[in-house]
Enzyme design. Sequence first.
Site, PDB file in Angstrom:
ATOM      1  N   LYS A   1       0.844  -1.198   0.000  1.00 42.81           N
ATOM      2  CA  LYS A   1       0.000   0.000   0.000  1.00 42.81           C
ATOM      3  C   LYS A   1       0.880   1.249   0.000  1.00 42.81           C
ATOM      4  O   LYS A   1       1.747   1.416   0.872  1.00 42.81           O
ATOM      5  CB  LYS A   1      -0.863   0.007   1.251  1.00 42.81           C
ATOM      6  CG  LYS A   1      -2.341   0.019   0.967  1.00 42.81           C
ATOM      7  CD  LYS A   1      -3.083   0.012   2.280  1.00 42.81           C
ATOM      8  CE  LYS A   1      -4.554   0.233   2.055  1.00 42.81           C
ATOM      9  NZ  LYS A   1      -5.277   0.259   3.330  1.00 42.81           N
TER      10      LYS A   1
HETATM   11  O1  G3P Z   1      -9.291   1.181   4.328  1.00 47.71           O
HETATM   12  C1  G3P Z   1      -9.155   2.456   4.846  1.00 47.71           C
HETATM   13  C2  G3P Z   1      -9.803   2.551   6.156  1.00 47.71           C
HETATM   14  O2  G3P Z   1      -9.200   1.715   7.095  1.00 47.71           O
HETATM   15  C3  G3P Z   1      -9.997   3.911   6.687  1.00 47.71           C
HETATM   16  O3  G3P Z   1     -11.188   3.865   7.353  1.00 47.71           O
HETATM   17  O4  G3P Z   1     -13.025   4.559   8.765  1.00 47.71           O
HETATM   18  O5  G3P Z   1     -10.651   5.196   9.332  1.00 47.71           O
HETATM   19  O6  G3P Z   1     -11.811   6.244   7.433  1.00 47.71           O
HETATM   20  P1  G3P Z   1     -11.683   5.037   8.277  1.00 47.71           P
END
Ligand code: G3P
Length: 273
Positions: free
Chosen positions: A97
């Site tokens: 990533k």
């Molecule tokens: O895959 C990306 C994710 O982990 C981010 O999620 O909910 O922290 O925006 P969030």
Amino acid sequence: MKIFIDTAKIDEIQEAFSWGIIDGVTTNPSLIKSALDELKNKGEKIDIETYIKNILEIAKGFPVSLEVIGSNFEEMYKEAKILYEKFNKISNNVVIKIPINPSLGEKGNYDGLKTIYKLSKDGIPVNVTLIMKVEQAILASKAGAKYVSPFAGRIDDYLRNKIKWNDFKKEDYYPENGIKFKEEVINDEGILSGVDLVRKIVDVFNKYNFETEIIAASIRNSRQVRELAQTGVHIATVPFYVLSEMLVHNKTAEGMRKFVQDVVPEYRNVFYK
Ligand code: G3P
């Protein structure tokens, strides 16, 4: 649509894989922190390399994204190689990533693109993260990305913040066609919601037959998964709690209670004598 699980928690990965619905795993430094914090709170000792190996073994046959931690080309390229060389031999399923723009300030730098290009040329699959606009997705794909990850939920957060709407919970639903505020639908240069961002990336990639697969990420609730599925996005990476939410409906539970209540002895005897 493929479903990846967006977590670094081994128990969640193991459980979700046992249902036969998971096609991959995505992690990032924040998800690793959350998984390790939980273990540390339980007083468990952690060997991070063994921990990552376990994830890769559970997910054998399916891609697992591991993220670099640097913010310039030299660091990210070196870290990507370390991750790939250390871990890809376990189950041959490591994806690296890389952030689309690793700059920590307002201005961009091109080191993300440079790293994506170089790793892709080396034959290392790259998942480009922190995609917040269609234009970034186009650049990532052109640089050779195997996957791009638009962050749907964070775009919804951003749109809410534009009108100083702060009293929302992370998992709250945000309408795919946006919200009207003072005669205008709140938007980010024409993007009306996280789902709308994904829809527009899907549309552009389809028009040009881009080979890069789109992973809708930063997913916060079950309805968002459905709306993302309707965009035709290749993959949704979903946290464990959203997977659970996808399964539940009041009327399903009510129906279940009635079935259990209506089992007559004759029918029970078919199974248990
Ligand atoms: O895959 C990306 C994710 O982990 C981010 O999620 O909910 O922290 O925006 P969030």
